[in-house]
Design a protein around this motif. Sequence first.
Motif, PDB file in Angstrom:
ATOM      1  N   GLU A 377       0.863  -1.183   0.000  1.00 11.60           N
ATOM      2  CA  GLU A 377       0.000   0.000   0.000  1.00 11.60           C
ATOM      3  C   GLU A 377       0.899   1.233   0.000  1.00 11.60           C
ATOM      4  O   GLU A 377       2.100   1.146   0.259  1.00 11.60           O
ATOM      5  CB  GLU A 377      -0.927  -0.022   1.224  1.00 11.60           C
ATOM      6  N   SER A 379      -0.171   4.128   1.769  1.00 12.14           N
ATOM      7  CA  SER A 379      -1.058   4.934   2.604  1.00 12.14           C
ATOM      8  C   SER A 379      -0.353   5.683   3.719  1.00 12.14           C
ATOM      9  O   SER A 379      -1.013   6.250   4.598  1.00 12.14           O
ATOM     10  CB  SER A 379      -2.154   4.039   3.205  1.00 12.14           C
ATOM     11  N   ASN A 594      -3.862   4.250  -2.143  1.00  8.40           N
ATOM     12  CA  ASN A 594      -4.414   4.799  -0.915  1.00  8.40           C
ATOM     13  C   ASN A 594      -5.724   5.484  -1.300  1.00  8.40           C
ATOM     14  O   ASN A 594      -6.231   5.259  -2.405  1.00  8.40           O
ATOM     15  CB  ASN A 594      -3.417   5.759  -0.227  1.00  8.40           C
ATOM     16  N   THR A 616      -6.956   0.120  -2.733  1.00 11.25           N
ATOM     17  CA  THR A 616      -6.424  -0.289  -1.432  1.00 11.25           C
ATOM     18  C   THR A 616      -6.736  -1.763  -1.182  1.00 11.25           C
ATOM     19  O   THR A 616      -7.235  -2.129  -0.121  1.00 11.25           O
ATOM     20  CB  THR A 616      -7.000   0.583  -0.291  1.00 11.25           C
TER      21      THR A 616
END
Length: 677
Positions: A377, A379, A594, A616
């Motif tokens: 990811e 994020s 994200n 995601t």
Amino acid sequence: MATDPLTLEDADTPRDAARSSDRASNPASNPEAVVVRFAGDSGDGMQLTGGQFTLSTALAGNDLATFPDFPAEIRAPQGTLFGVSAFQINFGSTAIETAGDAPDVLVAMNPAALKTNLAALKPGGLIIADTGEFTKRNLEKAKYTVNPLEDGGLDKWQVLAFDISAQTVEAVKPFGLGNKDALRCKNMWTLGLALWMFDRPRGPIHDWLNAKFKTRPELAAANIAALDAGHAYGETAELAGPLRQVHVDAVASAPGLYRTITGAEAVSLGLVAGAQLAHLPMFFGGYPITPASSILHHLARLKEFGVTTFQAEDEIAAICASIGASYAGSLGVTSSSGPGIALKTEAMGLAIMTELPLVIVNSQRGGPSTGLPTKTEQSDLYQAVYGRNGDAPLPVIAARSPGDAFDCAIEACRIAVEYMTPVMLLTDGYIANAAEPWQVPDPASYTAFPATFLEQKNDGDNLLPYKRDGKGARPWIRPGTPGLMHRIGGIEKAVDTGHIDYSPSNHQAMTDARKAKIDGIAVPDQDVCLGETRGTLAVVGWGSTFGPIHQAVRRARARGMDVSHVHVRHIWPLPANLGDLLRGFDNVLVPEMNTGQFKTVLRDQYLVDARPLTKTSGQPFQIAELEAAIAKYFDGIAGNEGGEVDANLQQLPTPESGHDDGSLRPQFKSPQSEYDA
């Protein structure tokens, strides 16, 4: 009869319908690229199998990209869906920049591996299945009511199903292994078959097995026997059925020394190179966490380069020890993933307040909290750019591929030393674990940036430890230097003197000075990776989205679309020309793994109407997803006759099953069928 998948070009290369059609009608032709996925139980050795197949592929001269995909559990219950481990490799005779969208070949070692990976296999692809594991109990664990190898549900694929388990046990029988130990050789039998399929030599794997089991020669001999038996089976099975031997030509490459490298290895080597270029010893303080632990493992083997590694009792101790090492005159480095970076946050503020060089590597994974420990990811961008108490800016750099992580690590070291600041280097689980060929650079091509230490008072008879140079950096003072003792700590420092000073005017001045130093860091101007510097659409990426974006933009441009690819390495501070560059495009699309973090940064900094494309799911973007999003933009432009573009591109939902079924969900119409025609 299904088309032989290995006669078609892989999704990583621009398609030409006539050429693909010709290849499909001529099985003898060599494909430009092939995608193979090995999948099995987490105890079946799929990562090891994939790693050794990668080695043989690199030695064959192919370009390649890999994607290890394994469960978070240390040892999930055998045969269960959530215990499946997979390794995908895309290799070919052309430039390969992603691990591929849809596999041409799926090796399924049990029913669970087949079920979790089948949807990703392209139509007409080849399934190699171990019937010895398709028992009633294993079928029940995989939630099959009937055996998929027998009910006709696999008719749109080619299937080669046979008892690999029995073949392996028979091959290693002369070595006296018990049934359990004999079955552990299955991955080598499967690797032998794969080596035959793609015309790979067995010698390097023989050498590796002999080295690995040098204290247990009987195990080396058994595994070699299994490997050779799988290879021999390929020669026999070729006489009938779907199995074919395929040769993939070597890629044209510039002369030089090459090796395969993972992102974690590249970061480790880059950090060592950066410390050497700074003429400093390196101290690495770390704490185990997936997927960042590999950096600690690699650096622990590089002590001859002045590297000290320290496995601390927790994340906070790890970064604080690294700050202490920087205070003492070493290059302090620490590493973690999102949860550990959160724990290090207060100490990052300490490094910012004391203005000491420090490199912080964040190998991002799915979150929040423990989240998806083994999945990828992007994020943590907000956390990297904004995630500290107070106004505490620090530079942020993002690597785009395993090989690129080497140069990014050197750049992080340079900025940390030249500007006396902590720097965060972002990778992610995909970059950390994936491998690609890397041309070992000439050390002489890098410019040294030797650290300088203050050796005498810098204001007559006075010491001013926070007196700034032209870059806004304060002097670096080794403790114990005669006459240069100064106060250090996390409380606000007075301008120049570094004494404790709570006054409003001083705090304003020091906050402004720290911000100005970071804002003034000289980073290269932003380039355009592919396409023009002005136009209809810019696809702007950062980090590991580089490969799929680049290929999708290349395909779109081949279809006549006015689209360019911009990929940002310096996340903070941003390149000075980036705003003007983005304003030269009518539309800006930002794909990221994200919910749209970099899109928000671009909107905030440049007031451009950047649109998000988010994912995601724990899996990287597919080329087809991005290609469809680009096509949707241009369809919207045509439909609105130059008016507002439909921006319903925000997210690619994950199927309820939790497994990517290979299709493009509601916002997109999959173009896959035209590629497989």
